[in-house]
Design a protein around this motif. Structure first.
Motif, PDB file in Angstrom:
ATOM      1  N   LEU A 194       0.838  -1.203   0.000  1.00  0.00           N
ATOM      2  CA  LEU A 194       0.000   0.000   0.000  1.00  0.00           C
ATOM      3  C   LEU A 194       0.871   1.251   0.000  1.00  0.00           C
ATOM      4  N   CYS A 195       1.896   1.274   0.845  1.00  0.00           N
ATOM      5  CA  CYS A 195       2.808   2.427   0.881  1.00  0.00           C
ATOM      6  C   CYS A 195       3.503   2.601  -0.462  1.00  0.00           C
ATOM      7  N   SER A 196       3.960   1.499  -1.052  1.00  0.00           N
ATOM      8  CA  SER A 196       4.638   1.549  -2.342  1.00  0.00           C
ATOM      9  C   SER A 196       3.706   2.079  -3.427  1.00  0.00           C
ATOM     10  N   HIS A 197       2.453   1.646  -3.389  1.00  0.00           N
ATOM     11  CA  HIS A 197       1.458   2.084  -4.370  1.00  0.00           C
ATOM     12  C   HIS A 197       1.259   3.601  -4.308  1.00  0.00           C
ATOM     13  N   GLU A 198       1.013   4.107  -3.119  1.00  0.00           N
ATOM     14  CA  GLU A 198       0.740   5.546  -2.983  1.00  0.00           C
ATOM     15  C   GLU A 198       1.979   6.379  -3.304  1.00  0.00           C
ATOM     16  N   TYR A 199       3.151   5.866  -2.964  1.00  0.00           N
ATOM     17  CA  TYR A 199       4.386   6.593  -3.257  1.00  0.00           C
ATOM     18  C   TYR A 199       4.616   6.670  -4.765  1.00  0.00           C
ATOM     19  N   PHE A 200       4.341   5.584  -5.490  1.00  0.00           N
ATOM     20  CA  PHE A 200       4.506   5.573  -6.940  1.00  0.00           C
ATOM     21  C   PHE A 200       3.582   6.600  -7.600  1.00  0.00           C
TER      22      PHE A 200
END
Length: 612
Positions: A305-311
């Motif tokens: 989830l963190c990776s998704h929003e950061y991308f």
């Protein structure tokens, strides 16, 4: 300049008070003669969440003054208030008139989209709080946050906006909001103001540096044994990998500071991207504990989830559809390209975790198998293309009903599988010399850095320019039709095979429900299934099945022990009417998909995108 002040007015009643002060010249007013006015409007939706949410419904009142005189303020439309200025306030010798407005907002939406306030914390998106005077959208903004009261515990404020020089901060750069005190921030314009959410309260904060950029992780609501340092350590290489993906030479992020804001809850999930921050909602029990080496089962999902929003900091916040340039927050903004901006982000979230060494190949392939199953188990994929799913986000994806599995497909999940197919095709046709990364980098140079939106039919030409491969026909077929994606071929190019696996159920009924003391409340019926053929519908209450009262235990035993073709007598209530029908059990339908290495590889393979 616009001066906003947000006051923690009544945390027990969940109310923020907002004040706005600005000067307006005569020529900026609308109307003529003594009938002059200025309109103030609140956004009706928030970028990243494609549904008209009517934030204005939470505004209790709006009042206005011109100088020291109270003036009329009437609601003109659902999202707009009109401030009336008569000739008496317009002195000929005065170059501008000082307007002061105030309103109260009810904040009890525990999500990443709205605003929430109690006596332990406050959270808000600007789209929920800030009315903007028409014509002032490009004005610089000063935002003040105040917290009246005495003997209150200090709060920390997590926000991506720069604070006023000299502001008292904690060691990680979060301003301190004391009882009776205030903190000031600056925003370049209204769009910047509403794209920087605020979390404040007794926050647990850590920070890390990724390629020269400070990253702050602020958490509200987590257990006292939360291992936040572990989260930061795990996210650091993921953030560095994403920065390097878009800027492999300079390795420069598009922001000077980034803030993760997490509201840890008993039961919640969500994320919403912003230009230099993200708001997250996640189950506190799935977060790592200090002193416990093994992470909870859901922790990899949290990192995803963190990776998704950061991308999204690149893909949709800065590279975006032309239909979003600029956003029109008064109405729906239609595009058929969310499969790129949301779907590709869903592809890269786990890919970047794997490349950063935070997701094993086995775990990655299991996650990919679940995504494939999610798409393949729904007959909606045969009725809606992923391009139409993007266009229909406003009316279908964000307003799902009991027929959703039969009618729609997710532009997130199927969009990620389209990315898998495009990436594989590029790698195959260039013998691994080019890939989807090259396309994303060119998009960043062409669209992200310039702010120019991607036209609806432009993506295939970007692929061609970035890789030398013409995939226009394939991309059109994969996104604008309901044809099945060539997933097996895409994975075979990496040396893997895709197959369905059998689950424990011996029969298939094609319904989903919720068990209650009196039976099963049917939530969904799959088209073409035995339940569909028998006439069972969503909303029916099944009280007996197979000559016995229907309980969860009995239902599981039926699925495990019955044989295809068996006649199961069903008794149900539809409202107050008794129904009786026969369910003919179907052959089991496997919704599980497994990805394994090929035992014998035929031809050449190319490196997989998830490899470090």
């Amino acid at each position: 300049m616009l001066h906003y002040q947000v006051t923690v007015a009544d945390p027990k009643g969940h109310y923020f008070d907002v004040q706005l002060q600005f000067e307006i010249a005569r020529e900026q007013l609308q109307g003529t003669g003594d009938q002059r006015w200025i309109d103030l409007s609140l956004p009706t939706w928030i970028p990243g969440s494609y549904l008209i949410r009517e934030f204005a419904r939470n505004v209790l009142f709006v009042r206005a003054r011109a100088g020291s005189v109270e003036i009329a303020c009437n609601r003109e439309r659902k999202d707009t208030w009109r401030v009336h200025v008569d000739g008496a306030q317009l002195a000929p010798t005065s170059p501008a008139l000082l307007i002061q407005c105030e309103w109260r907002v009810y904040a009890w939406d525990l999500s990443v989209r709205g605003a929430h306030l109690d006596d332990t914390h406050g959270f808000f998106n600007g789209t929920s709080l800030f009315l903007c005077p028409k014509g002032f959208e490009q004005e610089a903004i000063e935002l003040t946050i105040s917290r009246p009261g005495e003997n209150l515990q200090d709060w920390l404020i997590a926000c991506g906006l720069p604070s006023q020089p000299g502001t008292l901060k904690d060691p990680h750069g979060c301003p301190v909001l004391r009882a009776g005190g205030l903190v000031k921030f600056q925003a370049t314009d209204f769009d910047s103001l509403i794209d920087h959410p605020v979390e404040m309260g007794g926050l647990h904060v850590e920070s890390f540096t990724a390629l020269g950029v400070e990253h702050v992780f602020a958490v509200y609501g987590a257990d006292t044994d939360l291992d936040l340092q572990r989260i930061c350590n795990d996210l650091k290489p993921v953030c560095e990998a994403q920065i390097a993906l878009f800027e492999p030479e300079r390795k420069k992020a598009p922001f000077e500071r980034y803030v993760f804001m997490l509201h840890a809850t008993d039961n919640g999930y969500g994320g919403l991207e912003h230009r230099s921050s993200t708001a997250l909602l996640f189950n506190a029990d799935e977060l790592p504990q200090c002193g416990v080496e093994k992470a909870p089962k859901g922790y990899e999902g949290f990192l995803g989830l963190c990776s998704h929003e950061y991308f999204h900091s690149w893909n949709v916040k800065r590279m975006k559809p032309a239909a979003f340039v600029p956003y029109d927050l008064t109405q729906e903004n239609y595009t058929r390209l969310l499969w790129i901006f949301e779907g590709f982000t869903s592809y890269y979230d786990d890919v970047m975790l794997a490349r950063a060494g935070k997701l094993s190949e086995e775990a990655y392939l299991k996650s990919l198998g679940r995504n494939i199953a999610q798409v393949m188990k729904g007959p909606g994929r045969l009725n809606q293309s992923v391009a139409d799913s993007s266009f229909d986000a406003w009316t279908k994806y964000y307003r799902q009903d009991e027929n959703a599995p039969n009618a729609i497909v997710s532009y997130y999940t199927k969009g990620s599988l389209v990315a898998l197919c495009i990436d594989s095709a590029i790698r195959q046709q260039t013998s691994g010399q080019k890939c989807l990364d090259d396309v994303m980098r060119l998009m960043w140079q062409r669209k992200g850095l310039s702010g120019e939106g991607l036209q609806e039919d432009e993506f295939p030409s970007v692929v061609l320019e970035a890789t030398g491969i013409d995939l226009k026909q394939e991309i059109t077929r994969w996104t604008q039709s309901t044809e099945e994606l060539p997933l097996s071929d895409a994975l075979k190019a990496y040396g893997f095979t895709l197959s369905q696996t059998q689950n424990d159920e011996q029969i298939y009924l094609g319904l989903h429900g919720q068990f209650k003391p009196e039976g099963m409340l049917v939530k969904q019926v799959i088209n073409g299934s035995p339940a569909h053929a028998s006439g069972i519908s969503a909303g029916d209450l099944l009280v007996a099945l197979g000559e016995k009262k229907l309980t969860e235990t009995h239902y599981k035993r039926l699925l495990a022990a019955s044989q295809p073709g068996a006649e199961l007598r069903a008794i149900a209530f539809r409202a107050e009417r008794l129904l009786e029908c026969n369910l003919r059990a179907g052959a089991p339908v496997s919704n599980e998909w497994e990805i394994k290495k090929l035992e014998q590889i035929e031809g050449n393979t190319v490196p997989a995108p998830w490899l470090q």
